[in-house]
Design a protein around this motif. Structure first.
Motif, PDB file in Angstrom:
ATOM      1  N   ARG A   8      -5.716  -2.075  -4.729  1.00 20.92           N
ATOM      2  CA  ARG A   8      -6.135  -2.192  -5.184  1.00 20.92           C
ATOM      3  C   ARG A   8      -6.510  -0.336  -6.210  1.00 20.92           C
ATOM      4  O   ARG A   8      -6.334  -0.491  -7.262  1.00 20.92           O
ATOM      5  N   GLU A   9      -7.113   0.221  -5.760  1.00 21.17           N
ATOM      6  CA  GLU A   9      -7.188   1.750  -6.163  1.00 21.17           C
ATOM      7  C   GLU A   9      -6.407   2.896  -7.186  1.00 21.17           C
ATOM      8  O   GLU A   9      -5.274   2.680  -8.010  1.00 21.17           O
ATOM      9  N   LYS A  10      -4.636   2.385  -6.258  1.00 18.58           N
ATOM     10  CA  LYS A  10      -3.295   3.130  -6.249  1.00 18.58           C
ATOM     11  C   LYS A  10      -2.875   2.024  -7.550  1.00 18.58           C
ATOM     12  O   LYS A  10      -2.389   2.501  -8.660  1.00 18.58           O
ATOM     13  N   SER A  20      -4.156  -5.394  -8.698  1.00 18.00           N
ATOM     14  CA  SER A  20      -4.837  -4.508  -9.145  1.00 18.00           C
ATOM     15  C   SER A  20      -6.705  -5.196  -8.777  1.00 18.00           C
ATOM     16  O   SER A  20      -7.793  -4.843  -9.097  1.00 18.00           O
ATOM     17  N   SER A  62      -5.559  -4.923  -0.855  1.00 18.51           N
ATOM     18  CA  SER A  62      -6.331  -4.108  -0.421  1.00 18.51           C
ATOM     19  C   SER A  62      -6.999  -3.846  -1.509  1.00 18.51           C
ATOM     20  O   SER A  62      -7.005  -2.667  -2.206  1.00 18.51           O
ATOM     21  N   SER A  63      -8.388  -2.887  -0.403  1.00 18.64           N
ATOM     22  CA  SER A  63      -9.449  -2.176  -1.815  1.00 18.64           C
ATOM     23  C   SER A  63      -8.550  -0.756  -1.880  1.00 18.64           C
ATOM     24  O   SER A  63      -8.170  -0.237  -3.075  1.00 18.64           O
ATOM     25  N   LYS A  64      -7.106   0.365  -0.736  1.00 17.03           N
ATOM     26  CA  LYS A  64      -6.527   0.726  -1.543  1.00 17.03           C
ATOM     27  C   LYS A  64      -5.493   0.759  -2.142  1.00 17.03           C
ATOM     28  O   LYS A  64      -5.606   0.734  -3.099  1.00 17.03           O
ATOM     29  N   GLU A  88       1.492   3.875  -3.272  1.00 16.88           N
ATOM     30  CA  GLU A  88       0.924   5.245  -3.114  1.00 16.88           C
ATOM     31  C   GLU A  88       2.119   6.647  -3.382  1.00 16.88           C
ATOM     32  O   GLU A  88       2.293   7.447  -3.814  1.00 16.88           O
ATOM     33  N   LYS A  92      -3.016   3.273 -14.923  1.00 13.75           N
ATOM     34  CA  LYS A  92      -3.854   4.026 -16.190  1.00 13.75           C
ATOM     35  C   LYS A  92      -2.976   5.278 -16.583  1.00 13.75           C
ATOM     36  O   LYS A  92      -2.428   5.092 -17.869  1.00 13.75           O
ATOM     37  N   GLY A 126      -4.525   0.793 -10.200  1.00 13.70           N
ATOM     38  CA  GLY A 126      -5.164   1.100 -11.082  1.00 13.70           C
ATOM     39  C   GLY A 126      -5.409   2.101 -11.509  1.00 13.70           C
ATOM     40  O   GLY A 126      -4.609   2.486 -13.096  1.00 13.70           O
ATOM     41  N   LEU A 127      -4.480   3.017 -10.700  1.00  9.96           N
ATOM     42  CA  LEU A 127      -4.296   4.275 -10.914  1.00  9.96           C
ATOM     43  C   LEU A 127      -3.221   4.501 -12.063  1.00  9.96           C
ATOM     44  O   LEU A 127      -2.661   4.913 -13.109  1.00  9.96           O
ATOM     45  N   GLU A 172       0.529  -1.079   0.005  1.00 12.31           N
ATOM     46  CA  GLU A 172       0.013  -0.307   0.005  1.00 12.31           C
ATOM     47  C   GLU A 172       1.139   1.433  -0.288  1.00 12.31           C
ATOM     48  O   GLU A 172       0.344   2.036  -0.950  1.00 12.31           O
TER      49      GLU A 172
END
Length: 301
Positions: free
Chosen positions: A282-284, A274, A278-280, A244, A290, A286-287, A240
């Motif tokens: 996965r979000e980062k 992704s 964890s949810s955090k 980040e 991209k 994916g970003l 995580e």
């Protein structure tokens, strides 16, 4: 006699006995006060409202007598759990004393842990964070963490994590060499353990929120390679922190995004994270994917 009156009488007797020259009397009173302040906010307020109570406990926390110091610190920590008492307890004298407990090699591990817990509790109130920076607590923590690993290292790192959420303390940490220190802990996770490495990555991600911390990270050797190595590990907390930091590094410096494109394993790691992170994370993740695709740097899977 009402229960409230009995509590007041018990507290008054205990506080009176703390002034005694008898260590046994002090010890018994401290044990009673520690017990009644564990879960009762009312009892904490009653003690804090008694003239001289906090200063007496602070004095006893300097005692060389066995058990007196940790019990006194335990009570002070219990008192600090009441939000309205945090400003009252964050005096410079108290902070300097806690700093000295952390620095002195003669302080017991239990007292060091309690001192760290008290710092964290007081620093939860945001306006108190700056006071610890002014009092030199950041430098004390960095110096102590840089020494040999001890049972209190995790508590020291937790203190640093709480304090660097304030921008001014972040600057102090970077200038004290925290970035290289924390990177070293992460790189030596086999020696320090994944828990300490994960906490260190979390602190690095906090430092990277501000220009000083991000620049120090970008200026370190092969920062992208370092973070990719973290993603190959098993600790989700570390992952995580790594993703980040990568987001911030890529936003700041396109050259590092180019460097990342030369690491074919990165896209695979991010793709896996992704969907299985964890949810955090996965979000980062994916970003990051991209960003790499938009920049046309993403290698073929």
């Amino acid at each position: 006699m009402s229960s409230s009156a009995r509590r007041r009488e018990t507290i008054a007797e205990c506080l009176s006995d703390l002034q005694s020259d008898s260590v046994d009397s002090q010890l018994k009173s401290l044990q009673t006060l520690a017990s009644i302040t564990k879960v009762s906010p009312q009892n904490r307020n009653l003690i804090a409202q008694t003239d001289g109570a906090i200063s007496t406990l602070l004095t006893l926390s300097k005692s060389p007598a066995p058990l007196i110091q940790p019990l006194s610190l335990s009570i002070l920590f219990n008192l600090s759990l009441n939000p309205d008492l945090k400003p009252l307890m964050t005096e410079m004298e108290t902070i300097h004393h806690l700093n000295s407990l952390i620095l002195h090699t003669t302080t017991s591990p239990e007292s060091t842990r309690l001192a760290c817990s008290l710092i964290c509790s007081l620093a939860i109130l945001d306006k108190n964070k700056a006071k610890f920076g002014v009092a030199g607590t950041i430098q004390v923590l960095v110096k102590s963490i840089s020494g040999p690993r001890t049972p209190t290292t995790h508590h020291l790192l937790s203190c640093l994590a709480e304090l660097v959420q304030f921008h001014g303390n972040c600057t102090l940490a970077v200038r004290s060499g925290a970035v290289n220190l924390l990177v070293g802990i992460v790189e030596s996770s086999a020696d320090y353990g994944e828990d300490l490495a994960g906490t260190s990555l979390g602190i690095l991600s906090l430092l990277a929120r501000f220009e000083e911390g991000l620049n120090a990270l970008i200026g370190s050797d092969e920062v992208v390679r370092f973070l990719v190595d973290v993603l190959q590990g098993r600790c989700m907390l570390s992952k995580e922190g790594a993703v980040e930091i990568l987001v911030r590094v890529f936003d700041e410096d396109e050259e590092h995004l180019r460097d990342a494109s030369e690491l074919p394993e990165l896209v695979s790691l991010l793709a896996d994270l992704s969907v299985r992170g964890s949810s955090k994370a996965r979000e980062k993740a994916g970003l990051l994917m991209k960003k790499m695709m938009e920049a046309n740097f993403a290698p073929l899977l």
